[in-house]
Enzyme design. Structure first.
Site, mmCIF file in Angstrom:
data_model
loop_
_atom_site.group_PDB
_atom_site.id
_atom_site.type_symbol
_atom_site.label_atom_id
_atom_site.label_comp_id
_atom_site.label_asym_id
_atom_site.label_seq_id
_atom_site.Cartn_x
_atom_site.Cartn_y
_atom_site.Cartn_z
ATOM 1 N N ASN A 118 1.014 -1.145 0.083
ATOM 2 C CA ASN A 118 -0.011 0.212 -0.144
ATOM 3 C C ASN A 118 0.725 1.219 0.110
ATOM 4 O O ASN A 118 0.601 2.184 -0.640
ATOM 5 C CB ASN A 118 -1.041 0.123 1.096
ATOM 6 C CG ASN A 118 -1.888 -1.230 1.218
ATOM 7 O OD1 ASN A 118 -1.922 -2.019 0.298
ATOM 8 N ND2 ASN A 118 -2.759 -1.263 2.037
ATOM 9 N N THR A 163 -13.149 37.211 -33.081
ATOM 10 C CA THR A 163 -13.998 36.900 -32.121
ATOM 11 C C THR A 163 -15.389 36.439 -32.745
ATOM 12 O O THR A 163 -15.732 36.750 -33.701
ATOM 13 C CB THR A 163 -14.597 38.107 -31.076
ATOM 14 O OG1 THR A 163 -15.170 38.942 -31.964
ATOM 15 C CG2 THR A 163 -13.373 38.814 -30.699
ATOM 16 N N HIS A 164 -15.918 35.156 -32.164
ATOM 17 C CA HIS A 164 -16.958 34.304 -32.570
ATOM 18 C C HIS A 164 -16.543 33.937 -34.052
ATOM 19 O O HIS A 164 -17.482 33.613 -34.791
ATOM 20 C CB HIS A 164 -18.165 35.409 -32.642
ATOM 21 C CG HIS A 164 -18.537 35.900 -31.632
ATOM 22 N ND1 HIS A 164 -19.331 35.796 -30.626
ATOM 23 C CD2 HIS A 164 -18.106 37.246 -30.985
ATOM 24 C CE1 HIS A 164 -19.537 36.379 -29.794
ATOM 25 N NE2 HIS A 164 -18.853 37.624 -29.736
ATOM 26 N N SER A 285 -5.918 11.419 -49.311
ATOM 27 C CA SER A 285 -7.184 10.569 -49.251
ATOM 28 C C SER A 285 -6.982 9.707 -50.425
ATOM 29 O O SER A 285 -6.381 9.818 -51.280
ATOM 30 C CB SER A 285 -8.411 11.766 -49.774
ATOM 31 O OG SER A 285 -9.425 10.857 -50.198
ATOM 32 N N LYS A 291 -6.499 15.731 -52.236
ATOM 33 C CA LYS A 291 -6.273 15.985 -50.707
ATOM 34 C C LYS A 291 -5.067 16.178 -50.003
ATOM 35 O O LYS A 291 -4.209 15.102 -50.041
ATOM 36 C CB LYS A 291 -7.428 15.223 -49.803
ATOM 37 C CG LYS A 291 -8.869 15.283 -50.432
ATOM 38 C CD LYS A 291 -9.484 16.275 -49.673
ATOM 39 C CE LYS A 291 -10.168 16.006 -48.424
ATOM 40 N NZ LYS A 291 -10.813 17.168 -47.648
ATOM 41 N N GLU A 298 -5.575 16.933 -36.169
ATOM 42 C CA GLU A 298 -6.696 16.587 -35.987
ATOM 43 C C GLU A 298 -6.489 15.447 -34.824
ATOM 44 O O GLU A 298 -7.514 15.390 -33.770
ATOM 45 C CB GLU A 298 -7.337 15.774 -36.992
ATOM 46 C CG GLU A 298 -7.890 16.919 -37.915
ATOM 47 C CD GLU A 298 -8.515 16.361 -39.501
ATOM 48 O OE1 GLU A 298 -9.673 16.779 -39.891
ATOM 49 O OE2 GLU A 298 -7.842 15.443 -39.725
ATOM 50 N N TYR A 325 -6.538 2.065 2.106
ATOM 51 C CA TYR A 325 -6.267 1.506 0.546
ATOM 52 C C TYR A 325 -7.472 0.474 0.445
ATOM 53 O O TYR A 325 -8.032 -0.112 1.466
ATOM 54 C CB TYR A 325 -5.054 0.673 0.504
ATOM 55 C CG TYR A 325 -4.844 -0.025 -0.684
ATOM 56 C CD1 TYR A 325 -4.163 0.675 -1.763
ATOM 57 C CD2 TYR A 325 -5.294 -1.189 -0.967
ATOM 58 C CE1 TYR A 325 -4.026 -0.116 -2.905
ATOM 59 C CE2 TYR A 325 -5.092 -1.898 -2.140
ATOM 60 C CZ TYR A 325 -4.516 -1.188 -3.087
ATOM 61 O OH TYR A 325 -4.472 -1.749 -4.422
ATOM 62 N N GLN A 330 -6.048 0.376 -7.656
ATOM 63 C CA GLN A 330 -5.481 -0.238 -8.719
ATOM 64 C C GLN A 330 -5.568 0.476 -10.108
ATOM 65 O O GLN A 330 -4.542 0.442 -10.984
ATOM 66 C CB GLN A 330 -5.307 -1.731 -8.712
ATOM 67 C CG GLN A 330 -4.573 -2.399 -9.877
ATOM 68 C CD GLN A 330 -4.949 -3.798 -9.619
ATOM 69 O OE1 GLN A 330 -4.204 -4.403 -8.585
ATOM 70 N NE2 GLN A 330 -5.333 -4.631 -10.369
ATOM 71 N N LYS A 333 -3.529 3.861 -12.235
ATOM 72 C CA LYS A 333 -2.590 4.004 -13.105
ATOM 73 C C LYS A 333 -2.900 3.884 -14.566
ATOM 74 O O LYS A 333 -2.321 4.650 -15.289
ATOM 75 C CB LYS A 333 -1.646 2.814 -12.985
ATOM 76 C CG LYS A 333 -0.991 2.919 -11.545
ATOM 77 C CD LYS A 333 -0.049 1.684 -11.308
ATOM 78 C CE LYS A 333 -0.864 0.698 -10.540
ATOM 79 N NZ LYS A 333 -1.385 1.218 -9.156
HETATM 80 N N1 ARG Z 1 -1.640 -4.096 -7.387
HETATM 81 C C1 ARG Z 1 -2.194 -3.186 -6.301
HETATM 82 C C2 ARG Z 1 -2.272 -1.595 -6.656
HETATM 83 O O1 ARG Z 1 -1.771 -1.519 -7.796
HETATM 84 C C3 ARG Z 1 -0.988 -3.260 -5.457
HETATM 85 C C4 ARG Z 1 -1.434 -2.863 -3.966
HETATM 86 C C5 ARG Z 1 -2.077 -4.067 -3.477
HETATM 87 N N2 ARG Z 1 -2.529 -3.849 -2.045
HETATM 88 C C6 ARG Z 1 -3.253 -4.730 -1.472
HETATM 89 N N3 ARG Z 1 -3.398 -4.571 -0.261
HETATM 90 N N4 ARG Z 1 -3.776 -5.585 -2.295
HETATM 91 O O2 ARG Z 1 -2.768 -0.853 -6.136
#
Ligand code: ARG
Length: 470
Positions: A118, A163-164, A285, A291, A298, A325, A330, A333
């Site tokens: 954690n 503007t606009h 194109s 084109k 874009e 936690y 998780q 990420k």
């Molecule tokens: N894979 C978990 C995450 O990215 C790691 C932490 C896990 N902790 C736990 N108490 N299960 O958050």
């Protein structure tokens, strides 16, 4: 009697489990695909943690040196694509610890003393974000330099301002480019601010309540280049504000890249023709042979929607989570990495695209002969001759109506024609009416006058050149 115990679902935490592994659940809960990216940070924080363990006498010298060597080997293996990933093990943290045990045996089992995943996972993510912010900020600086360089070159290039999306007042192209520079300048500053708040070290918080071993957290923080240690272990492992804050900065940056791209798309269209995007950033194109499409810009515009989605995503991920936690975390990420990738790749391409932009000076100037673009200047003229602004506004409105009817611009009208509307108008009016003259008068700080633009651009370039690399 109990059957013989089945193979534990996970060698790292399987002790209290009696059931065998369920592959579907394993796959479902795995984060390895995403958090593999944290390998460098995970090893870096483990190296520092090992030193703290050594200093607290929780591991002996031999164990310490085995851990350090083992971790460095693992780092090389991952970098050289030689690492054997155990897809079975939930995440990067367990993969590294497991591999270490295979390499050095018993000493590896001591590495997780006084640490929980954690506090480990949030430490790694913070380290990763700090590095990413540095990278994004150096790319922002590079982009700003391209913009300011162009602004210096085109500081007195006349163009219509909008503007606009309607013709509004004449401006200089350099001035518009400096507007983009300012937007990026705020992004840069916001990222620095957010980095300051990321810079608190969670290690030493354990699962949530702190740890009983006497690890020197301040030393650990220094070694990992955190400004200070977190002050509450529950908050330390629950906090993802820093990720939200980063994603909000990334969202704003995405928004800016998108708005700039939108202008490039408009200006490069045949109808406008103000700029030309270098061919290597365009595509053709498959059906229309003529084109040349602005696909890169874009996609800069379209891709920025990911930065908005990721901000909303992480906020909704966090909003119902009790402290401390929860496994939900998780998912953070995915949001963070996707926005980082957008920012890095987009700034890289945008800065070279700006460098390669070709400017069609003539087209920009021609369009200043449309739309009664200096009508405000005429009102200013009357004000300077003592007419109250509202009255001046109304007189000019009538002049514009007359000019439109006769299919002329107000600067094409003769002095006699103009004087029919106000006897205050004299020969000197034409320096107000001609777009190329009128821009010179916007000469306060922040205005569009070529002199101002040159001054601001020179200052900006100096500032950018002096900017320290972090
Ligand atoms: N894979 C978990 C995450 O990215 C790691 C932490 C896990 N902790 C736990 N108490 N299960 O958050």
């Amino acid at each position: 009697m109990k059957n013989k115990k089945k193979k534990a679902p996970n060698p790292m935490w399987g002790g209290r489990f009696d059931f065998g592994s369920n592959n579907v659940a394993k796959k479902y809960t795995s984060s390895l695909d995403k958090d593999k990216r944290l390998f460098k940070q995970d090893i870096k924080s483990s190296l520092a943690h090992a030193l703290a363990l050594r200093e607290a006498n929780l591991i002996n010298r031999k164990e310490y040196s085995q851990i350090i060597k083992g971790l460095n080997k693992i780092l090389k293996e991952i970098e050289n694509n030689k690492f054997h990933w155990e897809e079975e093990l939930e995440d990067i943290h367990m993969n590294i610890e497991f591999a270490l045990e295979k390499k050095i045996g018993r000493a590896a089992q001591k590495l997780h003393t006084g640490r929980s995943r954690n506090d480990q996972v949030v430490t790694d993510l913070k380290l990763y974000l700090i590095e990413s912010i540095n990278e994004i900020n150096s790319l922002i600086t590079k982009t700003q330099k391209s913009l300011v360089n162009k602004a210096l070159k085109f500081h007195n290039q006349l163009m219509p301002g909008f503007t606009h999306l309607q013709l509004a007042q004449p401006i200089t192209f350099g001035h518009h480019l400096l507007a983009w520079h300012e937007m990026l300048e705020r992004d840069y500053g916001r990222l620095i601010d957010s980095k300051n708040r990321i810079s608190t070290l969670p290690l030493g918080s354990g699962a949530l309540s702190g740890i009983r071993y006497n690890l020197n957290r301040n030393k650990l923080a220094k070694r990992l280049r955190f400004k200070e240690v977190t002050k509450n272990s529950i908050d330390a492992v629950s906090d993802r504000d820093f990720a939200i804050e980063f994603l909000s900065c990334a969202c704003m940056l995405g928004l800016h890249l998108s708005r700039m791209s939108e202008e490039i798309i408009i200006w490069s269209s045949t109808q406008f023709g103000y700029i030309e995007i270098p061919e290597e950033f365009c595509t053709g194109s498959s059906i229309m042979p003529q084109k040349k499409n602005p696909d890169v810009v874009e996609l800069l515009r379209g891709g920025s929607s990911k930065t908005i989605a990721n901000l909303i995503g992480i906020v909704s991920l966090l909003k119902n989570q009790p402290l401390a936690y929860n496994r939900d975390m998780q998912e953070d990420k995915g949001f963070v990495f996707e926005s980082i990738d957008y920012c890095v790749s987009s700034l890289e391409i945008f800065s070279s695209l700006v460098e390669g932009l070709k400017i069609n000076r003539k087209r920009m100037e021609e369009d200043c002969n449309l739309g009664q673009i200096t009508a405000t200047e005429l009102a200013d003229y009357l004000v300077l001759k003592g007419v109250p602004f509202r009255q001046a506004h109304s007189v000019v409105g009538k002049i514009v109506m007359y000019a439109d009817k006769t299919k002329l611009q107000i600067f094409d009208l003769s002095l006699e024609e103009l004087r029919k509307f106000s006897k205050k108008i004299e020969k000197d009016v034409f320096s107000f009416l001609l777009p190329s003259e009128s821009i010179k008068s916007r000469n306060l700080v922040g205005g569009t006058a070529p002199k101002q633009v040159l001054k601001q651009a020179t200052k900006a370039m100096k500032m950018l050149k002096n900017r320290k690399k972090s």
